[in-house]
Design a protein around this motif. Structure first.
Motif, PDB file in Angstrom:
ATOM      1  N   GLY A  57       0.820  -1.213   0.000  1.00 28.83           N
ATOM      2  CA  GLY A  57       0.000   0.000   0.000  1.00 28.83           C
ATOM      3  C   GLY A  57       0.850   1.258   0.000  1.00 28.83           C
ATOM      4  O   GLY A  57       0.536   2.238  -0.692  1.00 28.83           O
ATOM      5  N   ARG A  58       1.938   1.228   0.747  1.00 26.44           N
ATOM      6  CA  ARG A  58       2.860   2.378   0.787  1.00 26.44           C
ATOM      7  C   ARG A  58       3.443   2.631  -0.592  1.00 26.44           C
ATOM      8  O   ARG A  58       3.471   3.767  -1.073  1.00 26.44           O
ATOM      9  CB  ARG A  58       3.980   2.106   1.795  1.00 26.44           C
ATOM     10  CG  ARG A  58       5.023   3.196   1.853  1.00 26.44           C
ATOM     11  CD  ARG A  58       6.160   2.805   2.816  1.00 26.44           C
ATOM     12  NE  ARG A  58       7.143   3.848   2.883  1.00 26.44           N
ATOM     13  CZ  ARG A  58       8.151   4.012   2.023  1.00 26.44           C
ATOM     14  NH1 ARG A  58       8.303   3.179   1.012  1.00 26.44           N
ATOM     15  NH2 ARG A  58       9.010   4.998   2.165  1.00 26.44           N
ATOM     16  N   GLU A  59       3.924   1.577  -1.241  1.00 36.87           N
ATOM     17  CA  GLU A  59       4.506   1.733  -2.573  1.00 36.87           C
ATOM     18  C   GLU A  59       3.471   2.238  -3.574  1.00 36.87           C
ATOM     19  O   GLU A  59       3.781   3.083  -4.419  1.00 36.87           O
ATOM     20  CB  GLU A  59       5.116   0.410  -3.053  1.00 36.87           C
ATOM     21  CG  GLU A  59       6.348  -0.008  -2.289  1.00 36.87           C
ATOM     22  CD  GLU A  59       7.454   1.030  -2.312  1.00 36.87           C
ATOM     23  OE1 GLU A  59       7.705   1.637  -3.379  1.00 36.87           O
ATOM     24  OE2 GLU A  59       8.083   1.244  -1.255  1.00 36.87           O
ATOM     25  N   MET A  60       2.267   1.746  -3.487  1.00 43.12           N
ATOM     26  CA  MET A  60       1.203   2.203  -4.384  1.00 43.12           C
ATOM     27  C   MET A  60       0.906   3.685  -4.162  1.00 43.12           C
ATOM     28  O   MET A  60       0.738   4.453  -5.101  1.00 43.12           O
ATOM     29  CB  MET A  60      -0.059   1.361  -4.175  1.00 43.12           C
ATOM     30  CG  MET A  60       0.084  -0.078  -4.641  1.00 43.12           C
ATOM     31  SD  MET A  60      -1.331  -1.103  -4.202  1.00 43.12           S
ATOM     32  CE  MET A  60      -2.599  -0.381  -5.248  1.00 43.12           C
ATOM     33  N   HIS A  61       0.849   4.084  -2.898  1.00 43.26           N
ATOM     34  CA  HIS A  61       0.562   5.479  -2.565  1.00 43.26           C
ATOM     35  C   HIS A  61       1.686   6.401  -3.054  1.00 43.26           C
ATOM     36  O   HIS A  61       1.425   7.462  -3.641  1.00 43.26           O
ATOM     37  CB  HIS A  61       0.363   5.618  -1.050  1.00 43.26           C
ATOM     38  CG  HIS A  61      -0.224   6.913  -0.653  1.00 43.26           C
ATOM     39  ND1 HIS A  61      -1.562   7.105  -0.479  1.00 43.26           N
ATOM     40  CD2 HIS A  61       0.356   8.111  -0.405  1.00 43.26           C
ATOM     41  CE1 HIS A  61      -1.796   8.365  -0.134  1.00 43.26           C
ATOM     42  NE2 HIS A  61      -0.641   8.991  -0.082  1.00 43.26           N
ATOM     43  N   LEU A  62       2.922   6.006  -2.806  1.00 47.36           N
ATOM     44  CA  LEU A  62       4.059   6.809  -3.269  1.00 47.36           C
ATOM     45  C   LEU A  62       4.063   6.929  -4.792  1.00 47.36           C
ATOM     46  O   LEU A  62       4.339   8.000  -5.340  1.00 47.36           O
ATOM     47  CB  LEU A  62       5.376   6.197  -2.781  1.00 47.36           C
ATOM     48  CG  LEU A  62       5.644   6.308  -1.278  1.00 47.36           C
ATOM     49  CD1 LEU A  62       6.885   5.497  -0.903  1.00 47.36           C
ATOM     50  CD2 LEU A  62       5.790   7.758  -0.852  1.00 47.36           C
ATOM     51  N   THR A  63       3.742   5.827  -5.460  1.00 45.98           N
ATOM     52  CA  THR A  63       3.665   5.854  -6.918  1.00 45.98           C
ATOM     53  C   THR A  63       2.607   6.838  -7.387  1.00 45.98           C
ATOM     54  O   THR A  63       2.835   7.623  -8.313  1.00 45.98           O
ATOM     55  CB  THR A  63       3.360   4.441  -7.465  1.00 45.98           C
ATOM     56  OG1 THR A  63       4.460   3.588  -7.124  1.00 45.98           O
ATOM     57  CG2 THR A  63       3.170   4.454  -8.971  1.00 45.98           C
ATOM     58  N   ALA A  64       1.446   6.811  -6.739  1.00 45.19           N
ATOM     59  CA  ALA A  64       0.369   7.735  -7.121  1.00 45.19           C
ATOM     60  C   ALA A  64       0.817   9.179  -6.953  1.00 45.19           C
ATOM     61  O   ALA A  64       0.552  10.026  -7.811  1.00 45.19           O
ATOM     62  CB  ALA A  64      -0.877   7.460  -6.282  1.00 45.19           C
ATOM     63  N   MET A  65       1.509   9.475  -5.858  1.00 44.94           N
ATOM     64  CA  MET A  65       1.967  10.844  -5.636  1.00 44.94           C
ATOM     65  C   MET A  65       2.994  11.267  -6.684  1.00 44.94           C
ATOM     66  O   MET A  65       2.979  12.400  -7.162  1.00 44.94           O
ATOM     67  CB  MET A  65       2.546  10.994  -4.228  1.00 44.94           C
ATOM     68  CG  MET A  65       1.496  10.909  -3.139  1.00 44.94           C
ATOM     69  SD  MET A  65       2.091  11.340  -1.479  1.00 44.94           S
ATOM     70  CE  MET A  65       3.338  10.131  -1.197  1.00 44.94           C
ATOM     71  N   THR A  68       1.139  11.522 -10.392  1.00 45.13           N
ATOM     72  CA  THR A  68       0.030  12.454 -10.586  1.00 45.13           C
ATOM     73  C   THR A  68       0.584  13.800 -11.041  1.00 45.13           C
ATOM     74  O   THR A  68       1.397  14.421 -10.360  1.00 45.13           O
ATOM     75  CB  THR A  68      -0.766  12.631  -9.275  1.00 45.13           C
ATOM     76  OG1 THR A  68      -1.271  11.355  -8.886  1.00 45.13           O
ATOM     77  CG2 THR A  68      -1.916  13.595  -9.448  1.00 45.13           C
ATOM     78  N   MET A  81      -0.402   2.434 -10.228  1.00 42.86           N
ATOM     79  CA  MET A  81      -0.546   1.860  -8.891  1.00 42.86           C
ATOM     80  C   MET A  81      -0.748   0.348  -8.967  1.00 42.86           C
ATOM     81  O   MET A  81      -0.168  -0.408  -8.178  1.00 42.86           O
ATOM     82  CB  MET A  81      -1.718   2.513  -8.164  1.00 42.86           C
ATOM     83  CG  MET A  81      -1.504   3.989  -7.856  1.00 42.86           C
ATOM     84  SD  MET A  81      -3.010   4.796  -7.281  1.00 42.86           S
ATOM     85  CE  MET A  81      -3.245   3.986  -5.711  1.00 42.86           C
ATOM     86  N   GLN A  84       2.421  -1.479  -9.466  1.00 47.10           N
ATOM     87  CA  GLN A  84       3.166  -1.649  -8.225  1.00 47.10           C
ATOM     88  C   GLN A  84       2.638  -2.835  -7.418  1.00 47.10           C
ATOM     89  O   GLN A  84       3.390  -3.610  -6.859  1.00 47.10           O
ATOM     90  CB  GLN A  84       3.113  -0.369  -7.377  1.00 47.10           C
ATOM     91  CG  GLN A  84       3.959   0.753  -7.899  1.00 47.10           C
ATOM     92  CD  GLN A  84       5.433   0.391  -7.920  1.00 47.10           C
ATOM     93  OE1 GLN A  84       5.991  -0.077  -6.953  1.00 47.10           O
ATOM     94  NE2 GLN A  84       6.058   0.621  -9.069  1.00 47.10           N
TER      95      GLN A  84
END
Length: 90
Positions: A57-65, A68, A81, A84
């Protein structure tokens, strides 16, 4: 019949439609207590699975940031995401 509290409207509607209202009882306190006691104890395997899920979840969130940007469509960011998640075995 024992059941847990219903929290989604569609479940509540189905339950009320499936059973006549005079047969429906309140949620089972004994079942609630049993489920809570089971959920409160985690073994090493469960703890590891929770850690792995949090890491993904952390990696997905960082990827989204990172991905974007103005003009980029939401589905494009979601795709990044999902990549990832697949990369880390989810």
């Amino acid at each position: 019949m024992h059941y847990l509290p219903l929290y989604k409207k569609e479940h509540f509607d189905f339950f009320n439609e499936f059973f006549s209202s005079n047969k429906v009882q309140s949620p089972s306190v004994d079942l609630i207590k049993a489920v809570v006691s089971l959920r409160s104890v985690k073994d090493k395997y469960e703890l590891n699975e929770m850690k792995v899920a949090a890491d993904i979840g952390r990696e997905m969130h960082l990827t989204a940031m990172k991905k974007t940007k103005p003009g980029k469509f939401e589905y494009e960011v979601v795709g990044e995401m999902e990549d990832q998640a697949l990369k880390f075995g989810s």
